[in-house]
Design a protein around this motif. Structure first.
Motif: not given
Ligand SMILES: Cc1cc2nc3c(=O)[nH]c(=O)nc-3n(C[C@H](O)[C@H](O)[C@H](O)COP(=O)(O)OP(=O)(O)OC[C@H]3O[C@@H](n4cnc5c(N)ncnc54)[C@H](O)[C@@H]3O)c2cc1C
Ligand code: SF4
Length: 330
Positions: A146-156, A265-270
């Motif tokens: 629920h607190n994970h990424a919505v932008l720039g993520a992947s299935d991995h 929202v992503a694995s890095r500051p977006w």
């Protein structure tokens, strides 16, 4: 905890030489993230090279009029610095929104940028996690996200980067400097964190063994009117579930310059460049602020339990930009 060797470095070249190319050695900043990970067994370094005594604890004017921030400046000193407060207020607000006073007194700029994700599966050694153990799978995609990424993520990997400081630094085009055995180098923060793709364990563009020596903020007049707003699940002492660093230059009711970056929202500051393009040159109205947010969030790919983040970020962008525009109109 695994037994480890501890060395304190007094100069930059000595620190780089002490770490060497040893994949089993780590630099130690404030230790507020690394030591926790060592306690849980996620990190098992054979050697720590303590960098806190290095002469990298100053904040100084840069040649081009910007600011140069040493890698061992503490979060507390960064937030309190008069030039940071005056010229980049969103950076001060972002740092103060993170952790607690005690942690900010220990934590360093270099360590903050390299802190690891707070995804619960990453620290749970009993569960698969591609970031911790490449190729093992991602427990979060079908589990708790629920607190994970919505932008720039992947299935991995769908983990988010937890740094608040990094979001403001990204909005203001910070550049990271580092030192290696082959000499110095630098990389813009925009390129510092690698895309997730199928290699979430490879997080940054730093060469192996590189010591972060500092971060440079270019001059940015727009940053003088800036704000960091963080939404979290309790009032204090919690990581963001969404955050925004924004700066706005409005003249005659029209946006002349805008900076926008999103956190959590992503694995890095977006950096929200699509939104910035919509804002620049347009009337400073709530409708245009919403259109800018929509332009950026069109790329969002939420999972079943984190779609709320898209609405949250849209509302956050409109609220923060509206406040900045009202201030400019006074
Ligand atoms: C309870 C708690 C709550 C927190 N809440 C927040 C929050 O809300 N927002 C937020 O942004 N952060 C938060 N943090 C994270 C905190 O900000 C980080 O732990 C801290 O910034 C890391 O800095 P450090 O100097 O202690 O890094 P360390 O733990 O010493 O190191 C972290 C990583 O960086 C590497 N490293 C350190 N310095 C260098 C260098 N100069 N060059 C190369 N590599 C280096 C280390 O090897 C390690 O891999 C929280 C932490 C805790 C424990
Ligand atoms: S989201 Fe990333 S860090 Fe979390 S379990 Fe999946 S691979 Fe690991």
């Amino acid at each position: 905890m695994r037994e480890f060797d501890y060395r304190r470095a007094d100069d930059v070249a000595g620190a780089v030489a002490l770490l060497g190319a040893d994949p089993d050695a780590r630099y130690l900043g404030g230790g507020t993230n690394l030591v926790d990970l060592m306690k849980t067994g996620v990190e098992r370094p054979a050697r720590l090279v303590d960098v806190r005594s290095l002469p990298l604890d100053r904040i100084e004017p840069a040649d081009d009029g910007g600011l140069r921030i040493g890698a061992t400046v503490t979060n507390s000193d960064l937030a309190a610095h008069p030039e940071v407060r005056r010229r980049y207020p969103a950076l001060t607000q972002a740092v103060l929104a993170g952790a607690s006073g005690q942690l900010r007194n220990m934590a360093t700029v270099g360590g903050n940028l390299l802190q690891r994700t707070r995804c619960g599966y990453f620290t749970d050694l009993t569960r698969p996690c591609n970031k911790r153990e490449p190729g093992s799978g991602c427990s979060a995609v079908t589990g708790e996200h629920h607190n994970h990424a919505v932008l720039g993520a992947s299935d991995h990997c769908v983990a988010v980067h937890p740094s608040d400081m990094g979001v403001a630094l990204t909005a203001f085009d910070a550049v990271v400097s580092y030192e290696t055995a082959d000499g110095p180098g630098e990389v813009p923060l925009a390129d510092f964190y690698l895309p997730v793709r199928d290699t979430p364990h490879r997080e940054t563009a730093l060469p192996p063994g590189a010591l972060i020596t500092g971060v440079t903020l270019p001059p940015a007049p727009v940053a003088a009117r800036s704000r960091y707003r963080k939404v979290r699940e309790r009032a204090s002492y919690a990581f963001a579930i969404g955050s925004v660093a924004a700066a706005l230059d409005v003249s005659g009711g029209v946006v002349r310059d805008a900076r926008l970056a999103f956190g959590a929202v992503a694995s890095r500051p977006w950096r929200a460049r699509a939104a910035e393009r919509v804002l620049t040159g347009a009337p400073a109205t709530a409708e245009n602020f919403a259109a800018a947010a929509d332009a950026e969030l069109a790329a969002a790919r939420p999972l079943p339990h984190n779609g709320y983040k898209v609405t949250l970020m849209r509302n956050l962008v409109v609220a923060v930009l509206s406040e900045l525009a009202e201030e400019a109109a006074r």
